[in-house]
Design a protein around this motif. Structure first.
Motif, PDB file in Angstrom:
ATOM      1  N   TYR A 177       0.823  -1.210   0.000  1.00 23.17           N
ATOM      2  CA  TYR A 177       0.000   0.000   0.000  1.00 23.17           C
ATOM      3  C   TYR A 177       0.858   1.261   0.000  1.00 23.17           C
ATOM      4  CZ  TYR A 177      -4.073  -2.889   1.321  1.00 23.17           C
ATOM      5  OH  TYR A 177      -5.091  -3.813   1.366  1.00 23.17           O
ATOM      6  N   ASN A 178       1.843   1.273   0.865  1.00 24.95           N
ATOM      7  CA  ASN A 178       2.567   2.518   1.107  1.00 24.95           C
ATOM      8  C   ASN A 178       3.667   2.808   0.089  1.00 24.95           C
ATOM      9  OD1 ASN A 178       1.470   3.804   3.678  1.00 24.95           O
ATOM     10  ND2 ASN A 178       1.716   1.676   4.324  1.00 24.95           N
ATOM     11  N   TYR A 179       4.117   1.783  -0.638  1.00 28.26           N
ATOM     12  CA  TYR A 179       5.120   2.029  -1.675  1.00 28.26           C
ATOM     13  C   TYR A 179       4.498   2.192  -3.057  1.00 28.26           C
ATOM     14  CZ  TYR A 179       9.080   1.429   1.464  1.00 28.26           C
ATOM     15  OH  TYR A 179       9.992   1.599   2.471  1.00 28.26           O
ATOM     16  N   SER A 180       3.209   1.900  -3.179  1.00 32.70           N
ATOM     17  CA  SER A 180       2.527   2.145  -4.451  1.00 32.70           C
ATOM     18  C   SER A 180       2.322   3.643  -4.632  1.00 32.70           C
ATOM     19  CB  SER A 180       1.175   1.432  -4.475  1.00 32.70           C
ATOM     20  OG  SER A 180       1.326   0.025  -4.453  1.00 32.70           O
ATOM     21  N   ALA A 181       2.294   4.086  -5.879  1.00 35.16           N
ATOM     22  CA  ALA A 181       2.030   5.505  -6.147  1.00 35.16           C
ATOM     23  C   ALA A 181       0.583   5.846  -5.817  1.00 35.16           C
ATOM     24  CB  ALA A 181       2.324   5.820  -7.608  1.00 35.16           C
ATOM     25  N   ALA A 182      -0.320   4.857  -6.000  1.00 30.83           N
ATOM     26  CA  ALA A 182      -1.733   5.037  -5.655  1.00 30.83           C
ATOM     27  C   ALA A 182      -2.348   3.666  -5.420  1.00 30.83           C
ATOM     28  CB  ALA A 182      -2.486   5.771  -6.767  1.00 30.83           C
ATOM     29  N   VAL A 183      -3.368   3.640  -4.586  1.00 23.60           N
ATOM     30  CA  VAL A 183      -4.127   2.422  -4.335  1.00 23.60           C
ATOM     31  C   VAL A 183      -5.597   2.756  -4.550  1.00 23.60           C
ATOM     32  CG1 VAL A 183      -4.777   0.663  -2.636  1.00 23.60           C
ATOM     33  CG2 VAL A 183      -2.435   1.551  -2.675  1.00 23.60           C
ATOM     34  N   THR A 184      -6.273   1.927  -5.316  1.00 22.26           N
ATOM     35  CA  THR A 184      -7.702   2.132  -5.524  1.00 22.26           C
ATOM     36  C   THR A 184      -8.469   0.995  -4.884  1.00 22.26           C
ATOM     37  OG1 THR A 184      -7.832   0.905  -7.618  1.00 22.26           O
ATOM     38  CG2 THR A 184      -7.244   3.245  -7.738  1.00 22.26           C
ATOM     39  N   THR A 185      -9.653   1.315  -4.382  1.00 18.54           N
ATOM     40  CA  THR A 185     -10.542   0.274  -3.869  1.00 18.54           C
ATOM     41  C   THR A 185     -11.954   0.574  -4.323  1.00 18.54           C
ATOM     42  OG1 THR A 185     -11.070  -1.058  -1.921  1.00 18.54           O
ATOM     43  CG2 THR A 185     -11.027   1.347  -1.637  1.00 18.54           C
ATOM     44  N   ILE A 186     -12.847  -0.406  -4.158  1.00 17.86           N
ATOM     45  CA  ILE A 186     -14.100  -0.356  -4.916  1.00 17.86           C
ATOM     46  C   ILE A 186     -15.269   0.300  -4.190  1.00 17.86           C
ATOM     47  CG2 ILE A 186     -13.517  -2.296  -6.390  1.00 17.86           C
ATOM     48  CD1 ILE A 186     -15.122  -4.124  -4.554  1.00 17.86           C
ATOM     49  N   ASP A 187     -15.158   0.512  -2.878  1.00 16.61           N
ATOM     50  CA  ASP A 187     -16.271   1.171  -2.188  1.00 16.61           C
ATOM     51  C   ASP A 187     -15.834   1.730  -0.850  1.00 16.61           C
ATOM     52  OD1 ASP A 187     -16.178  -1.004  -0.431  1.00 16.61           O
ATOM     53  OD2 ASP A 187     -18.337  -1.284  -0.409  1.00 16.61           O
ATOM     54  N   SER A 195      -7.961   2.053   5.377  1.00  9.85           N
ATOM     55  CA  SER A 195      -7.399   3.412   5.428  1.00  9.85           C
ATOM     56  C   SER A 195      -6.359   3.589   6.538  1.00  9.85           C
ATOM     57  CB  SER A 195      -8.517   4.445   5.589  1.00  9.85           C
ATOM     58  OG  SER A 195      -9.255   4.205   6.762  1.00  9.85           O
ATOM     59  N   SER A 196      -6.556   2.913   7.672  1.00 12.04           N
ATOM     60  CA  SER A 196      -5.610   3.049   8.789  1.00 12.04           C
ATOM     61  C   SER A 196      -4.262   2.397   8.490  1.00 12.04           C
ATOM     62  CB  SER A 196      -6.205   2.439  10.058  1.00 12.04           C
ATOM     63  OG  SER A 196      -6.422   1.046   9.887  1.00 12.04           O
ATOM     64  N   ARG A 197      -4.168   1.657   7.407  1.00  8.90           N
ATOM     65  CA  ARG A 197      -2.939   0.952   7.056  1.00  8.90           C
ATOM     66  C   ARG A 197      -2.023   1.793   6.173  1.00  8.90           C
ATOM     67  NH1 ARG A 197      -6.237  -4.786   5.905  1.00  8.90           N
ATOM     68  NH2 ARG A 197      -7.523  -4.580   7.784  1.00  8.90           N
ATOM     69  N   PHE A 198      -2.428   3.043   5.938  1.00 11.93           N
ATOM     70  CA  PHE A 198      -1.642   3.950   5.096  1.00 11.93           C
ATOM     71  C   PHE A 198      -0.962   5.017   5.948  1.00 11.93           C
ATOM     72  CE2 PHE A 198      -4.404   2.046   2.060  1.00 11.93           C
ATOM     73  CZ  PHE A 198      -3.798   2.172   0.823  1.00 11.93           C
ATOM     74  N   SER A 199       0.283   5.313   5.623  1.00 10.54           N
ATOM     75  CA  SER A 199       0.954   6.432   6.268  1.00 10.54           C
ATOM     76  C   SER A 199       0.616   7.735   5.548  1.00 10.54           C
ATOM     77  CB  SER A 199       2.471   6.209   6.274  1.00 10.54           C
ATOM     78  OG  SER A 199       2.953   6.019   4.956  1.00 10.54           O
ATOM     79  N   LEU A 204      -4.910   6.666  -1.275  1.00 10.40           N
ATOM     80  CA  LEU A 204      -6.038   5.740  -1.394  1.00 10.40           C
ATOM     81  C   LEU A 204      -7.233   6.426  -2.054  1.00 10.40           C
ATOM     82  CD1 LEU A 204      -7.286   2.979  -0.779  1.00 10.40           C
ATOM     83  CD2 LEU A 204      -7.856   3.823   1.521  1.00 10.40           C
ATOM     84  N   LYS A 205      -7.722   5.830  -3.142  1.00  8.05           N
ATOM     85  CA  LYS A 205      -8.846   6.384  -3.891  1.00  8.05           C
ATOM     86  C   LYS A 205      -9.952   5.339  -4.025  1.00  8.05           C
ATOM     87  CE  LYS A 205      -5.936   9.749  -5.025  1.00  8.05           C
ATOM     88  NZ  LYS A 205      -6.028  11.110  -4.466  1.00  8.05           N
ATOM     89  N   ILE A 206     -11.182   5.810  -4.158  1.00  9.13           N
ATOM     90  CA  ILE A 206     -12.300   4.914  -4.441  1.00  9.13           C
ATOM     91  C   ILE A 206     -12.651   5.022  -5.923  1.00  9.13           C
ATOM     92  CG2 ILE A 206     -14.727   4.384  -4.027  1.00  9.13           C
ATOM     93  CD1 ILE A 206     -14.412   5.492  -1.209  1.00  9.13           C
ATOM     94  N   ILE A 207     -12.524   3.910  -6.629  1.00 10.72           N
ATOM     95  CA  ILE A 207     -13.008   3.813  -8.011  1.00 10.72           C
ATOM     96  C   ILE A 207     -13.835   2.530  -8.091  1.00 10.72           C
ATOM     97  CG2 ILE A 207     -12.435   3.636 -10.450  1.00 10.72           C
ATOM     98  CD1 ILE A 207      -9.871   5.106  -9.957  1.00 10.72           C
ATOM     99  N   PRO A 208     -15.130   2.649  -8.280  1.00 10.54           N
ATOM    100  CA  PRO A 208     -15.977   1.447  -8.291  1.00 10.54           C
ATOM    101  C   PRO A 208     -15.736   0.607  -9.533  1.00 10.54           C
ATOM    102  CG  PRO A 208     -17.250   3.343  -8.967  1.00 10.54           C
ATOM    103  CD  PRO A 208     -15.902   3.873  -8.540  1.00 10.54           C
TER     104      PRO A 208
END
Length: 415
Positions: A177-187, A195-199, A204-208
């Motif tokens: 999660y933290n070394y990716s440039a972005a993380v998307t999740t579905i809802d 969300s608490s797992r990110f520094s 973190l973005k929502i893209i359904p």
């Protein structure tokens, strides 16, 4: 000739065409949509191994490279690299095949010229790590798409109990999660869970997920189905089409079938999976003549089948209902059909449907309330049509392929 001015996206996925599974269809459409939005796309995946259909394999032949170390195909002009991955019965052989896929994916990935982005969906969790390594070596940016939350899913299924392994996997997850440039999740439920797992929460973005509304759409009248389904007997059809596995809760379905045995209602269950044999045995043992179980059908037939059914149902196992979102809900809504959904409060599926007025939501007393919901919809055609039309309007507005793929394109442009 290669266009040097176009940004190139490497899609790194466990499944892709010609695999016949929802994540493959999703990423087929994302790949084509990104091209429409001005990107080049190349794909790194496995050899076909899931819901294989002969006609699809003929349309997309897989050519052997380097004596079979890897394979290559063409998907509508997109170059696809296939690394062998086989479903061996032996646990050891499956593990060796899995490691081979990872190692060779990395080697092939770093050998591909000019990569600007690496986009990879879970599962498995480890695919995110290999994508990160490829991105690091290529000076690219990694985007990790959380379709299912690992290791949470394994823990909640009871398949992972070792505190040491759980701790290591959770650290591994945070690293991805933290070394990716972005993380998307579905809802929003998935977003809140991780969300608490990110520094740096801004990553973190929502893209359904979405549905291809050119393929899945309402049909004006029922069309004849293939011979395997037989002739129309005039009964109200309640349908489930998809994976027949542990993620589904088959208890309420079998209960409802027993209760409705003498009524003008017929259950259709279409698909494959680890629970199919159990389901077929129970249907036979309980003499449930109103339940018909069919083999997996091609994607091109599903819109016709969706429209043929009067009602659809999705029943989710209580132990797993927080860990996934069945994308078939989009295809059902796109065909303007009502859904009966068995799931708990505040699950991803419940939160998605609760304010859309396109379904009957069953959150408690599953067996009885599911049966009552079937009766309610079976004998109220006007209600079925109203719920179906509400779902269709929602899809067209917010969850069409064009709308959602543009969000992926905008995210890549922003990076």
């Amino acid at each position: 000739m290669e266009r040097r001015d176009l940004k190139r996206v490497l899609i790194h996925s466990l499944v892709f065409s010609p695999d016949g599974v929802s994540t493959a269809y999703l990423y087929n459409d994302i790949a084509l949509g990104l091209i429409e939005n001005g990107f080049e796309v190349i794909v790194l995946t496995t050899t076909p191994h899931y819901n294989l259909i002969e006609s699809e394999l003929v349309k997309q032949p897989i050519g052997k490279k380097l004596f079979g170390f890897y394979y290559q195909s063409d998907f509508k002009g997109i170059k696809v690299y296939h690394i062998p991955l086989k479903k061996y019965k032996s646990t050891f052989k499956r593990l060796v095949s899995f490691v081979y896929w990872h190692v060779l994916s990395f080697i092939i990935g770093v050998s591909i010229k000019k990569i600007n982005f690496v986009l990879s969906p879970s599962p498995p969790l480890s695919i995110g790590f290999i994508s990160l390594l490829i991105a690091k070596f290529k000076g690219a940016k990694a985007i990790y798409n959380v379709q299912e939350i690992y290791p949470d899913l394994l823990i909640n299924q009871g398949n992972l109990k070792s505190p040491i392994i759980i701790s290591l996997l959770k650290k591994f997850e945070k690293c991805i999660y933290n070394y990716s440039a972005a993380v998307t999740t579905i809802d929003e439920v998935f977003y809140a869970t991780i969300s608490s797992r990110f520094s740096e929460i801004g990553k973190l973005k929502i893209i359904p997920n979405f549905v291809d509304t050119d393929l899945y759409k309402p049909l004006n009248q029922k069309q004849d189905l293939p011979a395997v389904f037989g002739s129309d007997n005039g009964k109200i059809k309640i349908l489930y089409a998809g994976n027949i596995g542990f993620f589904q809760d088959w208890g309420p379905v079998l209960f409802a079938a027993r209760e409705l045995l003498e009524e003008n209602i017929e259950f259709w269950i279409i698909g494959e999976g680890v629970q199919k044999e159990f389901l077929e045995i129970e249907v036979q043992k309980q003499n449930l003549s109103n339940v018909r179980v069919f083999p997996y059908q091609s994607r091109e037939l599903i819109p016709m089948i969706n429209n043929y059914a009067d009602i659809h149902f999705i029943a989710i196992n209580q132990q797993m209902e927080q860990e996934g979102f069945p994308s078939k809900v989009y295809t059902i809504m796109a065909c303007a059909k009502p859904i009966i959904v068995v799931t708990g409060l505040n699950t991803p599926l419940y939160n998605f449907l609760k304010d859309k007025n396109c379904s009957e939501l069953i959150t408690n007393n599953r067996n009885v309330n599911f049966t009552q919901a079937i009766r309610k919809l079976a004998f109220d055609k006007e209600l079925r049509e109203r719920l179906g039309n509400n779902g269709y309007a929602e899809i067209i507005k917010n969850y069409s392929k064009k709308v959602v793929v543009s969000k992926y394109a905008n995210l890549l442009q922003s990076l």
